[in-house]
Design a protein around this motif. Structure first.
Motif, mmCIF file in Angstrom:
data_model
loop_
_atom_site.group_PDB
_atom_site.id
_atom_site.type_symbol
_atom_site.label_atom_id
_atom_site.label_comp_id
_atom_site.label_asym_id
_atom_site.label_seq_id
_atom_site.Cartn_x
_atom_site.Cartn_y
_atom_site.Cartn_z
ATOM 1 N N TYR A 20 6.700 41.323 -27.248
ATOM 2 C CA TYR A 20 7.633 40.284 -27.492
ATOM 3 C C TYR A 20 6.913 38.865 -27.269
ATOM 4 C CZ TYR A 20 9.682 39.647 -22.917
ATOM 5 O OH TYR A 20 9.524 39.624 -21.586
ATOM 6 N N LYS B 69 7.488 34.716 -25.504
ATOM 7 C CA LYS B 69 8.458 33.557 -24.935
ATOM 8 C C LYS B 69 8.190 32.452 -25.596
ATOM 9 C CE LYS B 69 9.302 35.570 -20.773
ATOM 10 N NZ LYS B 69 9.067 35.412 -18.986
ATOM 11 N N LYS C 104 13.355 34.878 -26.310
ATOM 12 C CA LYS C 104 12.304 36.209 -26.912
ATOM 13 C C LYS C 104 12.272 36.122 -28.496
ATOM 14 C CE LYS C 104 13.093 38.632 -22.430
ATOM 15 N NZ LYS C 104 13.610 40.028 -21.993
ATOM 16 N N SER D 183 15.024 37.143 -34.657
ATOM 17 C CA SER D 183 14.799 37.305 -33.070
ATOM 18 C C SER D 183 16.261 37.028 -32.324
ATOM 19 C CB SER D 183 13.736 36.455 -32.533
ATOM 20 O OG SER D 183 12.610 36.764 -33.410
ATOM 21 N N SER E 144 18.722 39.790 -33.015
ATOM 22 C CA SER E 144 18.214 41.003 -32.685
ATOM 23 C C SER E 144 18.537 41.204 -31.362
ATOM 24 C CB SER E 144 16.764 41.262 -33.048
ATOM 25 O OG SER E 144 16.029 40.583 -32.166
ATOM 26 N N GLN E 145 19.026 40.127 -30.607
ATOM 27 C CA GLN E 145 19.167 40.484 -28.868
ATOM 28 C C GLN E 145 20.737 40.695 -28.886
ATOM 29 O OE1 GLN E 145 17.278 37.159 -26.724
ATOM 30 N NE2 GLN E 145 15.556 36.952 -28.215
#
Length: 248
Positions: A143, A145, A197, A244, A247-248
């Protein structure tokens, strides 16, 4: 150094070459041509890492060379392009001829400088800082940052393409608005270095189960690009960030 280990580095050098050519076009106000070479450089940037993994030819030199190439293609060129767009968006006479003193300071031969346009170069600074952090961060394997510099470059380089090929008066007036471009420069610096992320488009296998978010993202990108053409690129970057986060 074996030939096998040099192949990925050669592709990285092609990225650097494309970025260098893009700089030449950008400083001469040929922004569409600059965008084409940045896109080509990003293409090489994607495949150098893929080749290095496939050939098992990853090296510290390759890592450093990749960041140096990205600094030019995805860092310097977007900063110059944003500088040029801000220069176009402001009334130059308001900055250059407001007084004799300012006039003498800001005329350098045939070159006229609107000081506010230098804000565009913040993107170059933010990109350099982001690449330096990436080089020393061992966590960013599966991934990222913050927004990768190539994605940010695509966002900024899409603007002259939208103006040239879609030529919509409303959209053009938004793009060539200093109050759109300056926040864009500041926001770009932030999202490049934000502690968020974002998934990487790296496939360890081709199964849908392990790569669902990547396949869905690619499918949505294709749909947006077909429907909206170059105007889809900013939406694709926004979609990438939102997917993104969700998805976390």
């Amino acid at each position: 150094m074996t030939l096998k280990s040099f192949i990925p580095n050669f592709v990285t050098l092609l990225n650097l070459l494309c970025g260098s050519i893009a700089v030449l076009f950008a400083v001469n106000n040929l922004l569409v041509a600059a965008a084409v070479f940045v896109f080509l450089g990003i293409f090489f940037d994607f495949f150098d890492g893929l080749l290095a993994r496939k050939l098992n030819a990853q090296s510290e030199i390759g890592l450093q060379l990749d960041s140096l190439a990205d600094m030019v293609t995805s860092g310097l060129v977007p900063g110059i392009v944003l500088f040029k767009l801000i220069s176009m968006s402001v009334d130059s006479s308001a900055f250059i001829t407001s007084s004799t003193e300012w006039n003498s300071l800001l005329h350098l031969g045939d070159f006229k400088l609107a000081p506010i346009a230098l804000i565009g170069l913040l993107v170059t600074l933010g990109s350099g800082y982001r690449l330096a952090k990436f080089n020393v961060d061992e966590e960013q394997q599966s991934y990222f940052k913050g927004l990768p510099t190539p994605a940010n470059a695509l966002l900024i380089l899409s603007l002259p393409l939208i103006m040239e090929f879609q030529n919509n008066d409303v959209i053009n007036s938004i793009i060539l608005n200093v109050w759109f471009l300056i926040p864009l420069a500041i926001i770009s610096c932030y999202i490049l270095n934000a502690p968020v992320k974002l998934f990487a488009l790296k496939f360890k296998d081709w199964s849908f189960k392990n790569n669902a978010i990547r396949y869905i993202f690619i499918l949505l990108c294709i749909v947006l690009l077909v429907v909206l053409q170059f105007a889809a690129i900013p939406l694709v970057i926004l979609l990438y960030i939102l997917m993104s986060l969700f998805s976390q």
